[in-house]
Design a protein around this motif. Structure first.
Motif, short mmCIF file in Angstrom:
data_model
loop_
_atom_site.label_atom_id
_atom_site.label_comp_id
_atom_site.label_asym_id
_atom_site.label_seq_id
_atom_site.Cartn_x
_atom_site.Cartn_y
_atom_site.Cartn_z
N ILE A 1 1.06 61.71 22.96
CA ILE A 1 1.76 61.53 24.25
C ILE A 1 2.05 60.06 24.49
CG2 ILE A 1 1.49 61.72 26.75
CD1 ILE A 1 -0.02 64.35 26.26
N LEU A 2 1.10 59.20 24.17
CA LEU A 2 1.33 57.75 24.36
C LEU A 2 2.47 57.25 23.48
CD1 LEU A 2 -2.34 56.42 24.60
CD2 LEU A 2 -0.60 56.36 26.40
N PHE A 3 2.51 57.71 22.24
CA PHE A 3 3.63 57.35 21.38
C PHE A 3 4.94 57.90 21.94
CE2 PHE A 3 0.67 56.40 17.81
CZ PHE A 3 1.24 55.21 17.40
N SER A 4 4.91 59.12 22.46
CA SER A 4 6.11 59.71 23.04
C SER A 4 6.59 58.92 24.25
CB SER A 4 5.83 61.17 23.44
OG SER A 4 5.43 61.93 22.33
N LEU A 5 5.66 58.46 25.08
CA LEU A 5 6.03 57.66 26.25
C LEU A 5 6.62 56.32 25.83
CD1 LEU A 5 2.95 58.37 28.57
CD2 LEU A 5 5.31 59.16 28.89
N LEU A 6 6.05 55.71 24.78
CA LEU A 6 6.59 54.45 24.29
C LEU A 6 8.02 54.64 23.77
CD1 LEU A 6 6.26 51.46 23.43
CD2 LEU A 6 5.32 52.29 21.26
N ILE A 7 8.23 55.71 23.02
CA ILE A 7 9.57 55.98 22.48
C ILE A 7 10.55 56.29 23.61
CG2 ILE A 7 10.90 57.55 21.01
CD1 ILE A 7 8.24 57.86 19.37
N TRP A 8 10.10 57.11 24.58
CA TRP A 8 10.97 57.43 25.71
C TRP A 8 11.38 56.17 26.47
CZ3 TRP A 8 8.96 56.45 30.71
CH2 TRP A 8 9.88 56.69 31.75
N ARG A 9 10.41 55.30 26.75
CA ARG A 9 10.73 54.10 27.51
C ARG A 9 11.61 53.16 26.70
NH1 ARG A 9 11.11 53.66 32.86
NH2 ARG A 9 11.31 51.45 33.40
N GLY A 10 11.36 53.07 25.39
CA GLY A 10 12.21 52.23 24.55
C GLY A 10 13.64 52.70 24.54
N VAL A 11 13.84 54.03 24.43
CA VAL A 11 15.19 54.58 24.45
C VAL A 11 15.82 54.36 25.83
CG1 VAL A 11 16.52 56.73 24.34
CG2 VAL A 11 14.71 56.29 22.67
N TYR A 12 15.05 54.57 26.89
CA TYR A 12 15.58 54.41 28.25
C TYR A 12 16.04 52.98 28.49
CZ TYR A 12 15.71 54.61 33.37
OH TYR A 12 16.10 54.54 34.67
N VAL A 13 15.22 52.03 28.09
CA VAL A 13 15.59 50.62 28.25
C VAL A 13 16.82 50.29 27.42
CG1 VAL A 13 14.86 48.27 27.65
CG2 VAL A 13 13.31 49.77 28.92
N SER A 14 16.89 50.82 26.20
CA SER A 14 17.98 50.48 25.29
C SER A 14 19.32 51.01 25.78
CB SER A 14 17.68 51.03 23.89
OG SER A 14 16.47 50.49 23.38
N ILE A 15 19.35 52.25 26.24
CA ILE A 15 20.63 52.83 26.66
C ILE A 15 21.13 52.22 27.96
CG2 ILE A 15 20.20 55.00 25.48
CD1 ILE A 15 19.46 56.25 28.12
N HIS A 16 20.25 51.48 28.66
CA HIS A 16 20.67 50.77 29.87
C HIS A 16 20.93 49.29 29.60
CE1 HIS A 16 19.04 54.40 31.81
NE2 HIS A 16 19.82 54.09 32.83
N ALA A 17 20.98 48.90 28.33
CA ALA A 17 21.30 47.51 28.00
C ALA A 17 22.73 47.20 28.43
CB ALA A 17 21.14 47.28 26.50
N LYS A 18 23.01 45.93 28.67
CA LYS A 18 24.31 45.53 29.20
C LYS A 18 25.40 45.44 28.15
CE LYS A 18 22.64 43.10 33.30
NZ LYS A 18 22.64 41.83 34.07
N ASP A 19 25.05 45.54 26.87
CA ASP A 19 26.06 45.49 25.82
C ASP A 19 25.65 46.38 24.66
OD1 ASP A 19 24.19 43.99 24.29
OD2 ASP A 19 24.86 42.16 25.26
N LYS A 20 26.60 46.63 23.78
CA LYS A 20 26.38 47.52 22.65
C LYS A 20 25.33 46.97 21.70
CE LYS A 20 27.96 51.24 20.42
NZ LYS A 20 28.07 52.59 21.01
N PHE A 21 25.35 45.67 21.49
CA PHE A 21 24.39 45.06 20.56
C PHE A 21 22.97 45.26 21.05
CE2 PHE A 21 22.09 41.17 19.06
CZ PHE A 21 22.06 41.52 17.72
N GLY A 22 22.73 45.01 22.34
CA GLY A 22 21.39 45.21 22.89
C GLY A 22 20.94 46.65 22.79
#
Length: 423
Positions: free
Chosen positions: A337-358
């Motif tokens: 579950i902890l790994f799943s939460l880390l992956i979920w948060r990483g994806v969430y942060v990434s898709i809200h990045a301000k540019d495609k590269f980020g």
């Protein structure tokens, strides 16, 4: 007689045109800047190193530290018997790993303040460095620079041993994120959205396979293919060339004779308790014994029996088996579950990045952790054939841990500028 126009010009007072206040006047639209560019003269935002208010994503940061802390505890529990027998000190591995963990956390915080847009310029140099390291392993195999361990050559020894494949994984993430962000509109084409990416993957795979290191080759290729797919490459090319690649790799493994150990792993995976006579499945069997004896709640932290020289090198790729034995199904699920939460948060942060590269940079790093965690757990539970895949934050390996935490710093930097509400 004076004309009406003349009377109007002399007898009427001209009314000045109404001008709205300055703050109510419509402002001219500024040209939109391309991602990663800064207007000349604008001061770059400076972040304080330890300031959470600077924009660091707190949930992501907490998940990283919690996994790191639990990983260190489980590493000590899994390794102290092995260390006492082989190194005359139960603290040999944990002291080294703890030192690397401290250095890695410091590096992570520093990297989290480093503007990730600079990786546009560093992408190809990092890829070149990875290629150079992989070539050193091939050229100097068996020497002090590239020592042989357990009949494989995967390390470079420059006073401190490390695996070049760890750099290769990050190189794929950075280069692919750079390439995708530069050719967003051309990703559907075969020439621009498929061929250059496969050329990079093919070169890295050719250099990693001779070590031999099938698992690292699979991970590097999986990271690259997922980024290509998310970046917009046409799925049809994956089906066509994926099928060709599978047939080609299978032919090489079966008929070349250089990868017989891979076929032995498959035979052992199919029936670990009754393998062919020349196939060793001791590690897999001991792993399954450890998982089975853990039950629902486990035998207790530090109480594992399989770590007493039954399970070979329990501090490395099979540390999750000790987790299952000591913490049981409940403890194992908490780790998952902890790994799943880390992956979920990483994806969430990434898709809200301000540019495609980020976005692509963050997703690549997150996918790397997720792929390794899933494959490691599958190997330990004999869901897939046994291959050398470490469990992030848990398996012993100082330089690998430092590299992982540095990548987490890059992900945290993406979170600083992403459109996510900070707490």
């Amino acid at each position: 007689m004076t004309s009406s126009a003349g009377r109007t010009s002399r007898g009427l007072r001209r009314v000045p045109k109404y001008e709205p206040p300055a703050d109510e006047r419509p402002q001219p639209k500024r040209p939109k800047e391309s991602p990663g560019e800064q207007r000349k003269g604008r001061r770059q935002t400076k972040y304080k190193l330890f300031s959470l208010g600077a924009g660091i994503d707190v949930p992501l940061f907490v998940f990283i530290l919690v996994l790191l802390a639990i990983g260190l505890v489980m590493l000590f529990s899994a390794s102290y018997a092995y260390c006492y027998y082989y190194y005359d000190s139960s603290y040999y591995f944990i002291m080294r790993q703890a030192g690397f963990a401290v250095a890695g956390v410091v590096l992570m915080l520093i990297v989290s303040t480093f503007d990730y847009h600079h990786f546009h310029k560093l992408a190809w140099p990092i890829c070149g460095l990875a290629i150079l390291m992989l070539l050193i392993v091939i050229v100097f195999r068996g020497s002090a620079i590239a020592p042989t361990k357990n009949e494989v050559n995967r390390w470079i020894n420059l006073g401190v041993e490390f695996q070049p494949t760890e750099v290769a994984k990050f190189a794929v993430v950075v280069v692919f994120a750079h390439m995708i962000s530069q050719r967003v509109e051309q990703m559907k084409s075969f020439r621009s959205g498929f061929v250059p990416f496969m050329a990079v993957l093919g070169l890295l795979a050719v250099l990693i396979m001779p070590e031999p290191h099938v698992s690292a080759t699979i991970i590097v290729c999986m990271i690259g293919v997922i980024l290509m797919f998310v970046g917009g490459s046409s799925p049809k090319w994956f089906f066509i060339f994926g099928g060709i690649a599978v047939v080609g790799v299978a032919a090489v493994v079966m008929f070349s004779g250089k990868f017989d150990y891979a076929m032995d792993r498959i035979y052992g995976w199919l029936d670990p308790f009754n393998p062919p006579g020349d196939v060793d499945t001791w590690q897999t069997k001991q792993s399954l014994y450890a998982i089975g004896s853990g039950g629902l709640l486990g035998v207790g932290l530090g109480q594992s029996r399989q770590k007493y020289l039954y399970l070979p090198e329990p501090q490395n790729d099979f540390i999750f088996a000790i987790v299952c034995e000591e913490l049981g199904l409940v403890g194992a699920l908490i780790i998952i579950i902890l790994f799943s939460l880390l992956i979920w948060r990483g994806v969430y942060v990434s898709i809200h990045a301000k540019d495609k590269f980020g976005m692509m940079l963050g997703l690549g790093i997150t996918f790397q952790v997720g792929i390794q965690a899933v494959l490691n757990i599958c190997v330990v539970t004999n869901t897939i054939p046994n291959t050398g895949i470490s469990l992030p934050f848990f398996s012993y390996g100082g330089t690998a841990l430092v590299m992982l935490l540095a990548e987490m710093g890059v992900l945290l930097n993406v979170s600083r500028s992403s459109n996510v509400e900070k707490t």
